[in-house]
Design a protein around this motif. Structure first.
Motif, PDB file in Angstrom:
ATOM      1  N   GLU A   1       0.849  -1.182   0.000  1.00 14.19           N
ATOM      2  CA  GLU A   1       0.000   0.000   0.000  1.00 14.19           C
ATOM      3  C   GLU A   1       0.889   1.238   0.000  1.00 14.19           C
ATOM      4  O   GLU A   1       2.031   1.183   0.453  1.00 14.19           O
ATOM      5  CB  GLU A   1      -0.926   0.033   1.219  1.00 14.19           C
ATOM      6  CG  GLU A   1      -2.018  -1.028   1.213  1.00 14.19           C
ATOM      7  CD  GLU A   1      -3.112  -0.744   0.190  1.00 14.19           C
ATOM      8  OE1 GLU A   1      -3.105   0.344  -0.423  1.00 14.19           O
ATOM      9  OE2 GLU A   1      -3.994  -1.615   0.015  1.00 14.19           O
TER      10      GLU A   1
ATOM     11  N   THR B   1       0.840   5.789   0.378  1.00 16.99           N
ATOM     12  CA  THR B   1       0.149   7.062   0.574  1.00 16.99           C
ATOM     13  C   THR B   1       1.107   8.175   0.165  1.00 16.99           C
ATOM     14  O   THR B   1       2.327   8.015   0.220  1.00 16.99           O
ATOM     15  CB  THR B   1      -0.280   7.282   2.042  1.00 16.99           C
ATOM     16  OG1 THR B   1       0.861   7.122   2.894  1.00 16.99           O
ATOM     17  CG2 THR B   1      -1.343   6.295   2.456  1.00 16.99           C
TER      18      THR B   1
ATOM     19  N   ALA C   1      -1.792   6.735   8.001  1.00 16.91           N
ATOM     20  CA  ALA C   1      -2.764   6.426   6.955  1.00 16.91           C
ATOM     21  C   ALA C   1      -2.374   5.159   6.206  1.00 16.91           C
ATOM     22  O   ALA C   1      -3.230   4.323   5.879  1.00 16.91           O
ATOM     23  CB  ALA C   1      -2.863   7.598   5.978  1.00 16.91           C
ATOM     24  N   CYS C   2      -1.075   5.004   5.950  1.00 20.07           N
ATOM     25  CA  CYS C   2      -0.583   3.807   5.263  1.00 20.07           C
ATOM     26  C   CYS C   2      -0.827   2.564   6.117  1.00 20.07           C
ATOM     27  O   CYS C   2      -1.214   1.511   5.610  1.00 20.07           O
ATOM     28  CB  CYS C   2       0.910   3.980   4.958  1.00 20.07           C
ATOM     29  SG  CYS C   2       1.475   3.032   3.535  1.00 20.07           S
TER      30      CYS C   2
ATOM     31  N   LYS D   1      -3.230   2.191   8.343  1.00 27.43           N
ATOM     32  CA  LYS D   1      -4.660   1.908   8.376  1.00 27.43           C
ATOM     33  C   LYS D   1      -5.133   1.221   7.097  1.00 27.43           C
ATOM     34  O   LYS D   1      -6.082   0.442   7.109  1.00 27.43           O
ATOM     35  CB  LYS D   1      -5.435   3.205   8.601  1.00 27.43           C
ATOM     36  CG  LYS D   1      -5.282   3.741  10.018  1.00 27.43           C
ATOM     37  CD  LYS D   1      -5.904   5.114  10.176  1.00 27.43           C
ATOM     38  CE  LYS D   1      -5.704   5.641  11.590  1.00 27.43           C
ATOM     39  NZ  LYS D   1      -6.216   7.024  11.758  1.00 27.43           N
ATOM     40  N   LYS D   2      -4.462   1.508   5.986  1.00 33.57           N
ATOM     41  CA  LYS D   2      -4.789   0.849   4.720  1.00 33.57           C
ATOM     42  C   LYS D   2      -4.267  -0.585   4.698  1.00 33.57           C
ATOM     43  O   LYS D   2      -4.766  -1.424   3.957  1.00 33.57           O
ATOM     44  CB  LYS D   2      -4.179   1.628   3.553  1.00 33.57           C
ATOM     45  CG  LYS D   2      -4.839   2.981   3.299  1.00 33.57           C
ATOM     46  CD  LYS D   2      -4.077   3.784   2.257  1.00 33.57           C
ATOM     47  CE  LYS D   2      -4.252   3.224   0.870  1.00 33.57           C
ATOM     48  NZ  LYS D   2      -3.599   4.094  -0.153  1.00 33.57           N
ATOM     49  N   ASN D   3      -3.256  -0.852   5.521  1.00 35.87           N
ATOM     50  CA  ASN D   3      -2.578  -2.152   5.495  1.00 35.87           C
ATOM     51  C   ASN D   3      -2.146  -2.520   6.913  1.00 35.87           C
ATOM     52  O   ASN D   3      -0.951  -2.516   7.235  1.00 35.87           O
ATOM     53  CB  ASN D   3      -1.363  -2.063   4.563  1.00 35.87           C
ATOM     54  CG  ASN D   3      -0.884  -3.422   4.103  1.00 35.87           C
ATOM     55  OD1 ASN D   3      -1.514  -4.438   4.361  1.00 35.87           O
ATOM     56  ND2 ASN D   3       0.260  -3.445   3.431  1.00 35.87           N
TER      57      ASN D   3
END
Length: 326
Positions: A138, A140, A242-243, A245-247
């Motif tokens: 992932e 960001t 954020a990265c 939370k995506k992964n």
């Protein structure tokens, strides 16, 4: 069995041939190799020249390359991955196992030794990348200097110039940045900066090096410079979080590798990032790179367990030092 590792970015590209134990036998360097910012012809010429240089150095050993990983900036965008795969396949020995990735994987593996984690890269540009235990990737940020790349050398440079102009106008506090920027550009007055910035060179190339000026002034205790570094550390943390939370990762502590020229003063940034993390999730372990990104590319090709990866990279780094001094 030999491994070919390639690390390519927006400034330079480096490649090595090494044994599976980390002994480097050939090393080659060339200019940038980002297929999104250069013509197909120029990109092909750059990669071909790089591979042929290695081949000239070790024609016999080149034929024994069985694994290759190329981590190149921009390779995963548009149709670049397919083009790059076909190009490298045509240049490498038959049956060589080839893998490709964004150059962020190289930087990550250079810090985690091939293990899952997050990498925050900040050089001329900035991007955050994560890879979990299953190999899922992932990202960001990193959408380009015109409207993103917050925390990059360019972004820090822009913030630095804003502080200087505001101080000159009395719209902001006095700052050591003013004298430092004028000394860097060898100018006598603030208005002269405009001519330099809008001169013949690309503004990004002119402004990005000012990040070093800001970092040095922050170390000297300047309030405005430290505000700039604090601001970009919050930007970094936001992108890292954020990265994540995506992964999400199963581990309670996630290793975050800080890579790129902006992080040359690693301690300055780790202290600020740790302080931010303690106020939030307290789940990140901020570290610098263990090896050069090209070493991370070699680990990506080999896919070794952690203990074997450490043995490999220790030998690789020692071999690199000897290779460069000979």
């Amino acid at each position: 069995m030999h491994v070919l590792a390639i690390d390519g970015g927006g400034t330079k590209t480096i490649a090595t041939i090494s044994t599976c134990h980390g002994q480097i036998m050939a090393l080659a360097e060339t200019g940038k190799s980002n297929p999104t910012s250069m013509s197909f012809e120029h990109f092909t010429e750059t990669i071909t020249e790089l591979i042929n240089d290695l081949k000239r150095q070790q024609p016999q050993e080149f034929q024994h390359i069985t694994k290759c990983h190329a981590g190149l900036s921009g390779v995963t965008e548009n149709n670049n991955e397919k083009i790059t795969y076909a190009l490298l396949t045509s240049l490498l020995p038959k049956d060589c196992q080839l893998s490709l990735s964004n150059d962020g994987m190289n930087a990550l593996y250079a810090g985690t030794l091939g293990q899952p984690g997050i990498v925050q890269i900040s050089g001329t540009g900035a991007i955050t990348l994560s890879i979990d235990a299953s190999g899922r990737i992932e990202r960001t940020a990193g959408w380009g200097y015109i409207f993103d790349d917050e925390g990059s050398g360019y972004d820090i440079g822009i913030r630095t110039l804003k502080a200087v102009f505001k101080a000159f106008d009395k719209r902001g506090p006095e700052t050591l940045l003013t004298t430092a920027v004028l000394e860097y550009f060898r100018l006598n007055s603030v208005p002269e900066i405009i001519e330099v910035v809008y001169g013949e060179g690309h503004p990004r190339d002119t402004i990005s090096p000012l990040s070093k000026v800001a970092i040095e002034c922050a170390k000297r205790g300047d309030g405005e410079a430290n505000t700039i570094i604090d601001q970009v550390c919050h930007v970094f943390y936001q992108s890292i979080d954020a990265c994540y939370k995506k992964n999400p990762f199963a581990d309670k502590q996630v290793k975050v590798v800080l890579a790129g020229g902006v992080f040359n003063e690693l301690e300055l940034f780790t202290k600020k990032l740790i302080a931010i993390d303690k106020k939030n999730s307290n789940q990140y372990d901020f570290v610098g790179a263990y090896s050069l990104p090209v070493g991370g590319a070699a680990l990506a090709a080999l896919n070794l367990p952690y203990d074997e990866a450490k043995l490999f990279i220790d030998q690789y780094d020692a071999s690199m030092k000897k290779f460069l001094t000979n």
